[in-house]
Design a protein around this motif. Structure first.
Motif, PDB file in Angstrom:
ATOM      1  N   LEU A 179       0.820  -1.207   0.000  1.00  0.00           N
ATOM      2  CA  LEU A 179       0.000   0.000   0.000  1.00  0.00           C
ATOM      3  C   LEU A 179       0.858   1.262   0.000  1.00  0.00           C
ATOM      4  CD1 LEU A 179      -2.858   1.176   0.159  1.00  0.00           C
ATOM      5  CD2 LEU A 179      -2.637   1.123   2.642  1.00  0.00           C
ATOM      6  N   VAL A 180       1.906   1.277   0.801  1.00  0.00           N
ATOM      7  CA  VAL A 180       2.808   2.433   0.839  1.00  0.00           C
ATOM      8  C   VAL A 180       3.504   2.608  -0.517  1.00  0.00           C
ATOM      9  CG1 VAL A 180       4.949   3.303   1.871  1.00  0.00           C
ATOM     10  CG2 VAL A 180       3.151   2.397   3.335  1.00  0.00           C
ATOM     11  N   ALA A 181       3.903   1.517  -1.143  1.00  0.00           N
ATOM     12  CA  ALA A 181       4.545   1.603  -2.454  1.00  0.00           C
ATOM     13  C   ALA A 181       3.571   2.145  -3.496  1.00  0.00           C
ATOM     14  CB  ALA A 181       5.071   0.232  -2.872  1.00  0.00           C
ATOM     15  N   LEU A 182       2.309   1.719  -3.443  1.00  0.00           N
ATOM     16  CA  LEU A 182       1.311   2.201  -4.379  1.00  0.00           C
ATOM     17  C   LEU A 182       1.045   3.696  -4.193  1.00  0.00           C
ATOM     18  CD1 LEU A 182      -0.755   1.556  -6.591  1.00  0.00           C
ATOM     19  CD2 LEU A 182      -2.411   1.095  -4.767  1.00  0.00           C
ATOM     20  N   VAL A 183       0.946   4.144  -2.944  1.00  0.00           N
ATOM     21  CA  VAL A 183       0.731   5.571  -2.669  1.00  0.00           C
ATOM     22  C   VAL A 183       1.926   6.384  -3.159  1.00  0.00           C
ATOM     23  CG1 VAL A 183       0.510   7.276  -0.820  1.00  0.00           C
ATOM     24  CG2 VAL A 183      -0.883   5.206  -0.778  1.00  0.00           C
ATOM     25  N   ASN A 184       3.126   5.904  -2.920  1.00  0.00           N
ATOM     26  CA  ASN A 184       4.329   6.604  -3.397  1.00  0.00           C
ATOM     27  C   ASN A 184       4.365   6.670  -4.918  1.00  0.00           C
ATOM     28  OD1 ASN A 184       5.348   7.243  -0.909  1.00  0.00           O
ATOM     29  ND2 ASN A 184       6.614   5.414  -0.762  1.00  0.00           N
ATOM     30  N   LEU A 185       3.980   5.591  -5.581  1.00  0.00           N
ATOM     31  CA  LEU A 185       3.972   5.567  -7.039  1.00  0.00           C
ATOM     32  C   LEU A 185       2.988   6.589  -7.589  1.00  0.00           C
ATOM     33  CD1 LEU A 185       4.924   4.164  -9.659  1.00  0.00           C
ATOM     34  CD2 LEU A 185       2.958   2.650  -9.398  1.00  0.00           C
ATOM     35  N   LEU A 186       1.804   6.661  -7.008  1.00  0.00           N
ATOM     36  CA  LEU A 186       0.811   7.627  -7.464  1.00  0.00           C
ATOM     37  C   LEU A 186       1.245   9.063  -7.181  1.00  0.00           C
ATOM     38  CD1 LEU A 186      -2.444   5.775  -6.420  1.00  0.00           C
ATOM     39  CD2 LEU A 186      -1.469   5.996  -8.703  1.00  0.00           C
ATOM     40  N   THR A 187       1.895   9.281  -6.052  1.00  0.00           N
ATOM     41  CA  THR A 187       2.366  10.622  -5.700  1.00  0.00           C
ATOM     42  C   THR A 187       3.462  11.081  -6.665  1.00  0.00           C
ATOM     43  OG1 THR A 187       1.875  10.150  -3.392  1.00  0.00           O
ATOM     44  CG2 THR A 187       3.301  12.025  -3.834  1.00  0.00           C
ATOM     45  N   VAL A 188       4.376  10.190  -7.002  1.00  0.00           N
ATOM     46  CA  VAL A 188       5.456  10.537  -7.930  1.00  0.00           C
ATOM     47  C   VAL A 188       4.883  10.835  -9.306  1.00  0.00           C
ATOM     48  CG1 VAL A 188       7.455   9.595  -9.149  1.00  0.00           C
ATOM     49  CG2 VAL A 188       7.275   9.331  -6.685  1.00  0.00           C
ATOM     50  N   GLN A 189       3.928  10.047  -9.762  1.00  0.00           N
ATOM     51  CA  GLN A 189       3.318  10.280 -11.066  1.00  0.00           C
ATOM     52  C   GLN A 189       2.611  11.631 -11.108  1.00  0.00           C
ATOM     53  OE1 GLN A 189       3.757   8.515 -13.777  1.00  0.00           O
ATOM     54  NE2 GLN A 189       5.037   7.063 -12.692  1.00  0.00           N
ATOM     55  N   LEU A 230       5.280  14.394 -11.279  1.00  0.00           N
ATOM     56  CA  LEU A 230       5.894  14.504 -12.600  1.00  0.00           C
ATOM     57  C   LEU A 230       4.932  15.082 -13.624  1.00  0.00           C
ATOM     58  CD1 LEU A 230       7.908  11.157 -12.808  1.00  0.00           C
ATOM     59  CD2 LEU A 230       8.796  13.455 -12.456  1.00  0.00           C
ATOM     60  N   ALA A 231       3.650  14.837 -13.453  1.00  0.00           N
ATOM     61  CA  ALA A 231       2.665  15.368 -14.392  1.00  0.00           C
ATOM     62  C   ALA A 231       2.499  16.877 -14.240  1.00  0.00           C
ATOM     63  CB  ALA A 231       1.320  14.680 -14.176  1.00  0.00           C
ATOM     64  N   ALA A 232       2.855  17.408 -13.069  1.00  0.00           N
ATOM     65  CA  ALA A 232       2.725  18.841 -12.832  1.00  0.00           C
ATOM     66  C   ALA A 232       3.708  19.641 -13.679  1.00  0.00           C
ATOM     67  CB  ALA A 232       2.938  19.159 -11.344  1.00  0.00           C
ATOM     68  N   GLY A 233       4.789  19.027 -14.130  1.00  0.00           N
ATOM     69  CA  GLY A 233       5.754  19.697 -14.988  1.00  0.00           C
ATOM     70  C   GLY A 233       6.905  20.288 -14.193  1.00  0.00           C
TER      71      GLY A 233
END
Length: 78
Positions: free
Chosen positions: A17-27, A30-33
């Motif tokens: 769960l922590v890895a999934l939350v981190n993955l979504l946060t990083v994405q 990065l999408a913010a530019g």
């Protein structure tokens, strides 16, 4: 034995769960530019005047400027 197995399973779910939350946060980050940086706009210099380049002006025009009255008195004496 059963209690240890449940603890390991629960720890595995927490790590996933922590890895999934981190993955979504990083994405999302990065999408913010990239961050915007401000660079000042500097006007062209006036003193000393810029040296004309031979690719921009004809060579005879440069020589007329240098030999003519385009130079200041201190430049002529130098």
């Amino acid at each position: 034995m059963q209690c240890t197995h449940r603890r390991v399973l629960r720890a595995g779910w927490i790590v996933a769960l922590v890895a999934l939350v981190n993955l979504l946060t990083v994405q999302a980050a990065l999408a913010a530019g990239p961050t915007i940086t401000m660079k000042p706009v500097v006007a062209p210099r006036n003193s000393p005047p810029p040296i004309p380049h031979s690719d921009v002006l004809k060579r005879d025009a440069i020589e007329k400027f240098v030999q003519g009255g385009g130079l200041r008195a201190e430049s002529v004496t130098a």
